[in-house]
Design a protein around this motif. Structure first.
Motif, short mmCIF file in Angstrom:
data_model
loop_
_atom_site.label_atom_id
_atom_site.label_comp_id
_atom_site.label_asym_id
_atom_site.label_seq_id
_atom_site.Cartn_x
_atom_site.Cartn_y
_atom_site.Cartn_z
N THR A 236 0.79 -1.29 0.01
CA THR A 236 0.00 0.14 0.06
C THR A 236 0.87 1.30 -0.10
O THR A 236 0.54 2.28 -0.77
N GLU A 237 1.95 1.19 0.82
CA GLU A 237 2.88 2.43 0.65
C GLU A 237 3.78 2.44 -0.52
O GLU A 237 3.90 3.43 -1.05
N VAL A 238 4.02 1.22 -0.95
CA VAL A 238 4.70 1.11 -2.35
C VAL A 238 3.77 1.99 -3.56
O VAL A 238 4.51 2.87 -4.26
N MET A 239 2.60 1.68 -3.56
CA MET A 239 1.79 2.13 -4.72
C MET A 239 1.43 3.54 -4.46
O MET A 239 1.33 4.41 -5.27
N PRO A 404 -14.67 -1.38 12.43
CA PRO A 404 -13.59 -1.06 13.66
C PRO A 404 -14.50 -0.60 14.70
O PRO A 404 -14.30 -1.37 15.78
N GLY A 405 -15.70 0.16 14.67
CA GLY A 405 -16.25 0.34 15.96
C GLY A 405 -17.20 -0.76 16.40
O GLY A 405 -17.29 -1.02 17.69
N ARG A 420 -8.99 -5.84 0.71
CA ARG A 420 -9.01 -4.58 -0.31
C ARG A 420 -8.22 -3.32 0.27
O ARG A 420 -8.12 -2.30 -0.37
N ARG A 421 -7.72 -3.45 1.34
CA ARG A 421 -6.65 -2.51 1.94
C ARG A 421 -7.54 -1.39 2.17
O ARG A 421 -6.94 -0.22 1.97
N VAL A 422 -8.69 -1.09 2.91
CA VAL A 422 -9.24 -0.01 3.05
C VAL A 422 -9.48 0.39 4.21
O VAL A 422 -9.85 1.68 4.67
N LEU A 423 -8.82 -0.66 5.39
CA LEU A 423 -8.99 -0.36 6.91
C LEU A 423 -7.62 0.18 7.07
O LEU A 423 -6.74 -0.23 6.65
N GLU A 424 -7.56 1.02 8.20
CA GLU A 424 -6.12 1.26 8.87
C GLU A 424 -6.00 0.10 9.53
O GLU A 424 -6.68 -0.20 10.53
N ALA A 425 -4.62 -0.39 9.65
CA ALA A 425 -4.21 -1.60 10.52
C ALA A 425 -4.47 -1.17 11.91
O ALA A 425 -4.76 -2.02 12.48
N SER A 426 -4.25 0.08 12.51
CA SER A 426 -4.17 0.42 13.80
C SER A 426 -5.85 0.34 14.23
O SER A 426 -5.97 0.72 15.43
N SER A 427 -6.86 0.58 13.18
CA SER A 427 -8.07 0.60 13.70
C SER A 427 -8.85 -0.60 14.27
O SER A 427 -9.85 -0.42 14.86
N VAL A 428 -8.03 -1.74 14.09
CA VAL A 428 -8.61 -3.12 14.82
C VAL A 428 -7.73 -3.58 15.65
O VAL A 428 -6.43 -3.32 15.34
N ARG A 430 -6.58 -6.79 15.76
CA ARG A 430 -5.92 -7.80 14.95
C ARG A 430 -6.24 -7.69 13.65
O ARG A 430 -7.02 -7.97 13.07
N TYR A 431 -5.20 -7.15 12.80
CA TYR A 431 -4.99 -6.85 11.29
C TYR A 431 -4.03 -7.54 10.47
O TYR A 431 -3.23 -7.73 11.13
N ALA A 432 -4.60 -7.94 9.32
CA ALA A 432 -3.69 -8.75 8.32
C ALA A 432 -4.23 -8.07 7.12
O ALA A 432 -5.52 -8.49 6.79
N GLY A 433 -3.58 -7.67 6.25
CA GLY A 433 -3.97 -7.14 4.89
C GLY A 433 -3.28 -7.79 3.73
O GLY A 433 -2.04 -8.12 4.01
N ILE A 434 -3.86 -8.13 2.68
CA ILE A 434 -3.26 -8.49 1.68
C ILE A 434 -2.10 -7.90 0.97
O ILE A 434 -2.26 -6.69 0.79
N GLY A 435 -0.83 -8.38 0.72
CA GLY A 435 0.09 -7.65 0.07
C GLY A 435 1.00 -6.88 1.25
O GLY A 435 1.71 -5.82 0.80
N ARG A 436 0.64 -7.06 2.36
CA ARG A 436 1.29 -6.31 3.65
C ARG A 436 2.37 -7.20 4.21
O ARG A 436 2.02 -8.32 4.62
#
Length: 436
Positions: A236-239, A404-405, A420-428, A430-436
């Protein structure tokens, strides 16, 4: 102008009411009597933003529907063919619906008519199959007695009405009669770039456009997979850095439209990209010019659901007996279309590995998973995620920003796998995102 549109699906219906909005008198032809009745009553048979309002404004006035193709053709000077072209097992397109429509139109054709193919067909279909079928059925001379042309659609489901009313381009191709008719059809689309060419080139522009978008998605997912394998690379940062390229940015603030396709995710779906990539690849094989990049594009896309399931399995330490909630059945937000949605291979693979699966989608009902044993459909998001070991986000519905709420209120916090990488990792928690 008086226009007939053959086919009342996503393309035909939006085209018909869109042309009525621009002042034309349109009759839409469909074999489904119930669908015709609903349209004439002003009820849209599909979910599409803005369609209900257009139907309410024009149904029974400048826009009607019928099952009688003979009367519709006879009363019109321009006939658009907007029927389906599904994929065959080998990836080539099935043009039987286009040919059948051309035969019916041809039987009612009169001198001065122009027949325009808006269905997505591989280059050469309009010049060869459609023209030959119309000629045989009508006994008239193409290019002299009647016109034949291609006018591909560039409609994105969920925003198809806006795309039609305010297009970024209009592509027309065909003989002189067809081109003249099409220029008149689109005369009120002022300020819109008009690309005028032959039918084969017009057909190819459609495939090239969708092949480009499909390639962008799989290209980014390959980078995402590589970054995940290397470790320490967040795609996500790369793109985000790639998006700043002047080739992708517009002069106005914000991102260029193309940038949204260069994002890591669980793959493309819908009725266009999978079918068009397969059709163009099959065409290349048929003519001895294999399209290896597109073969790879499709292969990468087919693998993406497995990548998502692998993340869930790895993070949970196994899937047998686990409860996994899948969010989103539509292939993209703002539509009820589930064709080729990555949600279904994800669901199948989760079930194959022993997981109990709960699904949720804001507009897609339980009928979409009625034939899937061990899969429960929930109509309420809060209920769907309660008690889940993992939540897998497939579709970028705006409603899922509330996730998250909702999860914060649960005692046991599930793993969130963001496809889809639409949530901030820090918002939940336990988070795992595709391509991360």
């Amino acid at each position: 102008m008086r226009i007939a549109v053959v086919g009342a699906g996503y393309v035909g219906l939006v085209t018909g009411v869109g042309l009525a909005e621009h002042g034309h008198h349109v009759v839409c032809v469909d074999v489904d009597a119930a669908r015709v009745e609903a349209i004439n009553a002003g009820r849209a048979p599909i979910v599409e933003a803005g369609l209900d309002e257009l139907l309410a404004r024009h149904a029974g006035e400048r826009f009607t529907a019928t099952t009688d193709i003979v009367d519709a053709v006879a009363a019109s000077s321009v006939i658009f063919v907007c029927v389906g072209t599904p994929s065959r097992p080998d990836g080539s397109i099935d043009t039987s619906f286009v040919q059948a429509a051309a035969a019916e139109v041809g039987a009612a054709l009169r001198p001065g008519h122009s027949v325009i193919v808006k269905s997505t067909v591989v280059p050469g279909t309009t010049d060869e199959l459609v023209t030959a079928t119309l000629t045989e059925a009508s006994g008239l001379r193409p290019g002299e007695d009647f016109g034949v042309g291609a006018n591909p659609e560039f409609l994105t489901e969920g925003q198809a009405v806006a795309d039609f009313l305010y297009p970024d381009r209009v592509v027309i191709g065909g003989d002189d009669l067809a081109l003249s008719a099409l220029r008149e059809v689109y005369a009120e689309f002022t300020g819109v770039p008009l690309v005028q060419t032959n039918a084969r080139t017009a057909e190819m522009i459609k495939y090239a456009s969708n092949a480009m978008l499909a390639t962008a998605i799989s290209f980014t997912n390959e980078l995402a997979n590589l970054g995940a394998a290397l470790g320490g690379v967040d795609t996500t940062e790369v793109m985000r850095g790639v998006h700043l390229s002047r080739y992708l940015t517009s002069h106005a603030p914000g991102r260029a439209g193309l940038a949204s396709f260069f994002e890591a995710g669980c793959g493309y779906g819908g009725s266009c990209l999978p079918k068009d990539v397969a059709a163009l690849t099959a065409l290349g094989d048929q003519v001895g010019s294999p399209l290896r990049v597109l073969q790879a594009v499709a292969a990468v896309n087919d693998d993406q659901p497995s990548r998502l399931v692998d993340i869930v399995e790895h993070e949970l330490g196994g899937l047998a007996g686990r409860r996994v909630t899948v969010l989103g059945l539509a292939f993209k937000p703002d539509t009820d279309d589930t064709r080729c949605s990555p949600a279904f291979p994800v669901i199948r693979q989760l079930r194959d590995k022993g997981a109990d699966v709960v699904v949720h989608d804001p507009v897609v009902g339980a009928e979409a998973v009625a034939d899937s044993p061990g899969v429960t459909h929930s109509t309420h998001l809060a209920v769907a995620v309660k008690g889940a070991d993992a939540v897998v986000l497939i579709t970028k519905w705006e409603q899922y920003q509330a996730l998250p709420g909702l999860l914060a209120e649960l005692d046991a916090k599930p793993l969130v796998v963001d496809g889809r990488r639409v949530l901030e990792a820090s918002s939940v928690a336990r988070y795992a995102g595709i391509g991360r």
